[in-house]
Design an enzyme around this catalytic site. Structure first.
Site, PDB file in Angstrom:
ATOM      1  N   GLN A   1       0.730  -1.284   0.002  1.00 32.82           N
ATOM      2  CA  GLN A   1      -0.153   0.046  -0.039  1.00 32.82           C
ATOM      3  C   GLN A   1       0.951   1.156  -0.018  1.00 32.82           C
ATOM      4  OE1 GLN A   1      -3.638   0.447  -0.414  1.00 32.82           O
ATOM      5  NE2 GLN A   1      -2.954  -1.739  -1.100  1.00 32.82           N
TER       6      GLN A   1
ATOM      7  N   HIS B   1       1.606   3.040  -3.212  1.00 35.61           N
ATOM      8  CA  HIS B   1       0.752   4.060  -4.058  1.00 35.61           C
ATOM      9  C   HIS B   1       1.311   5.531  -3.963  1.00 35.61           C
ATOM     10  CE1 HIS B   1      -2.598   1.769  -5.403  1.00 35.61           C
ATOM     11  NE2 HIS B   1      -2.469   0.941  -4.272  1.00 35.61           N
TER      12      HIS B   1
ATOM     13  N   GLU C   1      -9.512   1.960   5.350  1.00 35.80           N
ATOM     14  CA  GLU C   1     -10.016   1.679   3.949  1.00 35.80           C
ATOM     15  C   GLU C   1      -9.882   0.258   3.728  1.00 35.80           C
ATOM     16  OE1 GLU C   1      -8.826   2.976  -0.497  1.00 35.80           O
ATOM     17  OE2 GLU C   1      -6.987   3.364   1.003  1.00 35.80           O
ATOM     18  N   HIS C   2      -8.723  -0.424   4.224  1.00 32.68           N
ATOM     19  CA  HIS C   2      -8.342  -1.734   4.029  1.00 32.68           C
ATOM     20  C   HIS C   2      -7.938  -2.220   5.288  1.00 32.68           C
ATOM     21  CE1 HIS C   2      -7.076   0.078   0.284  1.00 32.68           C
ATOM     22  NE2 HIS C   2      -7.836  -0.874  -0.407  1.00 32.68           N
TER      23      HIS C   2
ATOM     24  N   ASP D   1      -7.744  -5.294  -4.816  1.00 32.82           N
ATOM     25  CA  ASP D   1      -7.286  -4.335  -5.584  1.00 32.82           C
ATOM     26  C   ASP D   1      -7.514  -4.912  -7.186  1.00 32.82           C
ATOM     27  OD1 ASP D   1      -6.433  -2.507  -3.718  1.00 32.82           O
ATOM     28  OD2 ASP D   1      -4.495  -3.018  -3.998  1.00 32.82           O
TER      29      ASP D   1
ATOM     30  N   HIS E   1     -51.132  22.061   6.134  1.00 31.14           N
ATOM     31  CA  HIS E   1     -50.795  20.617   5.795  1.00 31.14           C
ATOM     32  C   HIS E   1     -52.205  19.812   6.021  1.00 31.14           C
ATOM     33  CE1 HIS E   1     -46.921  21.761   5.529  1.00 31.14           C
ATOM     34  NE2 HIS E   1     -46.390  20.368   5.179  1.00 31.14           N
TER      35      HIS E   1
END
Length: 443
Positions: A263, A266, A332-333, A366, A425
């Site tokens: 990771q 990235h 996230e993961h 992924d 109403h």
């Protein structure tokens, strides 16, 4: 190599964990004033403005913003057979999972003669952004296009930055992935200008605006999404990618080290976090990371990410506290490498995606697990989901009451309307059953 946060000896509160845990962050607010002129220019001047920004930021002006059909087809023809086979296998798995996600319509007879239905309607037209930059992301084509198609979206366009090395068109592997999925509309435009052009279109050039923009991108893309979200829907504001690994003494330190490294390649802002109750594992993982990161193609990027304040090792007394830390971090993961990985993973409440055991690493998700890799970042997994078929569907409630059913609930509606000091109403209900004469002066 990885910094350490020692939480042993106590059970930290959620508030303490939010302050203490490492976290990658992108300061989107600081980019708004930079990106706003770009968005406004493209909104006013369409393709002409977008082309100027392509020249400025991507150092190329494509022959046309819309990629010709023969260029898309040619990219597929020239695609490496092994890459094509890999994309086709991944497409099969992702399609199988996302087509199964589509929810069923619901119809409930609330009372005799009173029916409430919920029907799911696809977003009409969507713009799917596929980034360029540090890497090539045909997988992002798959992760955006397949759920949109599964939802029944009738019109979609993929936007991806023009590449000077490829004649001003998006990367050919991106175009080949589009061809495999039957995507016929691709725009050679990237960055904030792509989000703006998708949002506003260009009538003179025949470019129709979209109703929703999805897909990951850098901070400029994220800032443009924020600026355009009053005009179009967006999936999320993506921050730097992140992985958290919840592991005990049974975990393989080499596998854990490689997953943290994977990771980190990235982006220099990527976050890699190990949560463990084993000091032996923590020390072993740190040694393995130090020994192995340098052999990867992106070693410099990995080093910056792993040594950044957003990455580190969190030491806890036991896995109960570890689970609390993981939920507070809301990665996230999240990988779970423990003796009872499946049981522990079932107790996790906050994560974009959960990867269970040694043979379910994040890189599988992924590309080829069948799940989606566009996931909530920066702790937003506490309240948000990743991209899915649901992203491209709207739930619409349809109410159909007959006269008797409305009359049966009229007093209830009138009472609540009066309680909220909204008497009109209630009068709208009563008018169907009573003669509400207008005052003489209003006739």
């Amino acid at each position: 190599m990885l910094s350490t946060i020692d939480l042993r000896g106590r059970v930290p509160s959620t508030a303490e964990l939010r302050r203490a845990l490492p976290r990658g962050a992108a300061d989107v607010d600081s980019m708004l004033q930079t990106v706003r002129p770009v968005v406004e220019d493209v909104a006013d001047n369409g393709v002409a403005a977008a082309m100027r920004y392509s020249e400025k930021f991507d150092h190329v002006i494509p022959e046309s913003l819309v990629v010709p059909a023969d260029v898309i087809a040619g990219a597929l023809e020239q695609l490496d057979p092994d890459v094509r086979a890999a994309l086709e296998e991944s497409i099969s798995r992702i399609r199988l999972f996302h087509e199964a996600q589509k929810p069923a319509d619901v119809s409930v007879d609330v009372v005799p003669g009173g029916v409430v239905r919920e029907k799911w309607i696809p977003v009409r037209r969507v713009g799917l952004y596929v980034p360029g930059g540090n890497a090539v992301y045909p997988s992002s084509v798959l992760m955006n296009v397949i759920p949109a198609l599964a939802a029944g979206v009738e019109s979609l366009v993929v936007a991806s930055p023009p590449q000077a090395d490829f004649g001003g068109w998006p990367h050919p592997t991106i175009l080949a992935a589009c061809a495999l999925l039957g995507v016929t509309e691709v725009w050679a435009v990237g960055g904030g200008q792509a989000v703006a052009l998708l949002s506003y279109g260009d009538e003179d050039e025949g470019l129709e605006p979209v109703d929703m923009v999805t897909g990951p991108g850098n901070i400029f893309v994220t800032a443009a999404k924020r600026l355009c979200r009053s005009v179009v829907g967006i999936d999320s504001e993506a921050g730097p990618t992140e992985i958290a690994i919840l592991a005990d003494a049974t975990a393989d330190p080499v596998a854990v080290a490689y997953d943290l490294i994977s990771q980190a390649e990235h982006d220099v802002m990527a976050a890699s976090v190990l949560i463990t109750d084993s000091t032996d594992l923590a020390e072993a993982v740190d040694r393995e990371v130090e020994a192995r990161y340098g052999v990867t193609l992106n070693a410099d990027r990995v080093k910056q990410a792993l040594e950044g304040e957003q990455s580190g090792i969190v030491l806890v007394d036991d896995m109960e506290v570890g689970l609390k830390v993981a939920d507070a971090y809301a990665a996230e993961h999240l990988e779970v490498h423990t003796a009872d990985a499946a049981a522990l993973a079932d107790r996790v409440t906050n994560a974009g995606a959960i990867f269970v055991g040694n043979f379910s690493p994040v890189p599988l998700g992924d590309y080829s697990a069948g799940s989606n890799h566009v996931l909530p970042t920066s702790g937003t997994a506490r309240h948000s989901s990743g991209l899915s078929t649901h992203t491209f569907l709207k739930a619409v409630h349809v109410v159909e009451y007959d006269e008797a059913a409305l009359k049966g609930v009229a007093d209830t509606v009138v009472a609540l309307a009066d309680a909220e000091r909204l008497p009109a109403h209630g009068e709208a209900i009563r008018a169907r059953f009573e003669d509400l004469s207008a005052p003489e002066e209003n006739r």
